[in-house]
Design an enzyme around this catalytic site. Structure first.
Site, short mmCIF file in Angstrom:
data_model
loop_
_atom_site.label_atom_id
_atom_site.label_comp_id
_atom_site.label_asym_id
_atom_site.label_seq_id
_atom_site.Cartn_x
_atom_site.Cartn_y
_atom_site.Cartn_z
CG ASP A 33 -0.28 -0.45 2.51
OD1 ASP A 33 0.97 -0.47 2.56
OD2 ASP A 33 -0.99 -0.73 3.48
CG HIS B 245 -5.92 -1.78 8.83
ND1 HIS B 245 -5.97 -0.64 9.59
CD2 HIS B 245 -4.61 -2.00 8.59
CE1 HIS B 245 -4.74 -0.19 9.79
NE2 HIS B 245 -3.90 -0.99 9.20
C1 GLP Z 1 -0.36 0.25 8.59
C2 GLP Z 1 -0.06 -0.57 7.32
C3 GLP Z 1 -0.41 -2.01 7.50
C4 GLP Z 1 0.15 -2.50 8.82
C5 GLP Z 1 -0.51 -1.79 9.97
C6 GLP Z 1 0.05 -2.19 11.32
O1 GLP Z 1 -1.56 0.91 8.56
N1 GLP Z 1 -0.70 -0.06 6.17
O2 GLP Z 1 0.11 -2.76 6.40
O3 GLP Z 1 -0.06 -3.88 8.95
O4 GLP Z 1 -0.35 -0.40 9.81
O5 GLP Z 1 1.20 -1.45 11.62
P1 GLP Z 1 2.26 -1.85 12.69
O6 GLP Z 1 2.96 -3.05 12.15
O7 GLP Z 1 3.18 -0.68 12.79
O8 GLP Z 1 1.52 -2.13 13.94
#
Ligand code: GLP
Length: 259
Positions: free
Chosen positions: A66, A137
């Site tokens: 993304d 998500h």
């Molecule tokens: C973001 C990314 C996701 C990711 C999520 C969790 O929004 N777009 O791909 O999985 O956050 O982030 P983190 O791994 O920093 O907790």
């Protein structure tokens, strides 16, 4: 059911998953990786950078999950910059073979379809790394995203903007829109590897792997995939009903099955 592997900490997960990726690259030097951003996959990228030392990884191809829409080119928090800084440079991938969805305003209407074409032209993604948001998500597919969705523009929830504001000066600087591989795009990858660490992810993870499959929890789509591996630490596993069974199954896993 996805295979759930409970490991002591993020660095053990990093070593395990980096090992899987290196094995894949060894078997297929032009393997296609699906790359995730966020803090979760960093342990994998660190272990991969170490393990790849001395290996030729220049033919590996990659597709990021993304990107934010509308950040100026070169912005340090654009996922293009993050992927280059955290993955491409330390591991030694060829930056020309690593694609990130194009979040530029001018071309945003066609950027999703173009990205889908590029993934298809590469022969699809062999191994897709995934994190999970606290709201369940996947990529930037917020709750309610169609399980059949393809790469497209989405509006970020307040919660995601708040979660990600730690990378920006304030929440107001976090873009409202993003372009993300769809849940349907993700499900086309040949192997999904979802990672989650820490107690803050425990509820989302439980909903994803033990709750009903639902667009309300996009990460629950991993239950639909024939080859999904979920690698988590004890804290992220703390709310699972069947944690004992997952441990037992993993300990007694036949060697020939691999991961
Ligand atoms: C973001 C990314 C996701 C990711 C999520 C969790 O929004 N777009 O791909 O999985 O956050 O982030 P983190 O791994 O920093 O907790």
């Amino acid at each position: 059911m996805a295979e759930i592997v409970i490991v002591p900490d993020a660095s053990s997960a990093g070593a395990l998953v980096a090992g899987m990726i290196l094995e894949l690259i060894d078997a297929r030097p032009d393997a296609v990786l699906g790359l995730a951003t966020g803090s979760t996959p960093l342990a994998v990228y660190r272990a991969l950078a170490e393990g790849a030392r001395g290996l030729d990884v220049s033919r590996v191809r990659g597709f990021a999950l993304d990107e934010y829409v509308g950040l100026p080119e070169g912005h340090p928090e654009s996922y293009r910059s993050v992927i280059e800084r955290e993955v491409v440079t330390p591991v030694g991938f060829d930056p020309r073979r690593i694609r990130v969805p194009n979040g530029a305003h001018e071309t945003i209407r066609t950027a999703g379809a173009e990205y889908e074409d590029a993934i298809r032209a590469a022969g699809g993604i062999d191994l897709q790394l995934l994190g999970i948001g606290t709201d369940g998500h996947l990529g930037f597919n917020e709750p309610g995203s169609s399980l059949a969705s393809l790469t497209r523009v989405k509006t970020l929830t307040e919660q995601t903007r708040r979660d990600n504001s730690r990378f920006f000066d304030s929440i107001d600087d976090v873009p409202l829109h993003c372009i993300t591989q769809g849940v349907g795009t993700i499900l086309r990858a040949r192997h999904l590897v979802l990672l989650a660490f820490g107690e803050a992810k425990a509820d989302a993870l439980r909903a994803a792997v033990e709750g009903p499959v639902s667009a309300s929890v996009p990460a629950s789509a991993v239950q639909l995939h024939p080859h999904a591996t979920v690698v988590i630490d004890e804290a992220a596993a703390s709310k699972l009903d069947r944690a004992e069974y997952y441990r037992y199954a993993y300990e007694n896993k036949p060697d020939w099955q691999g991961l």
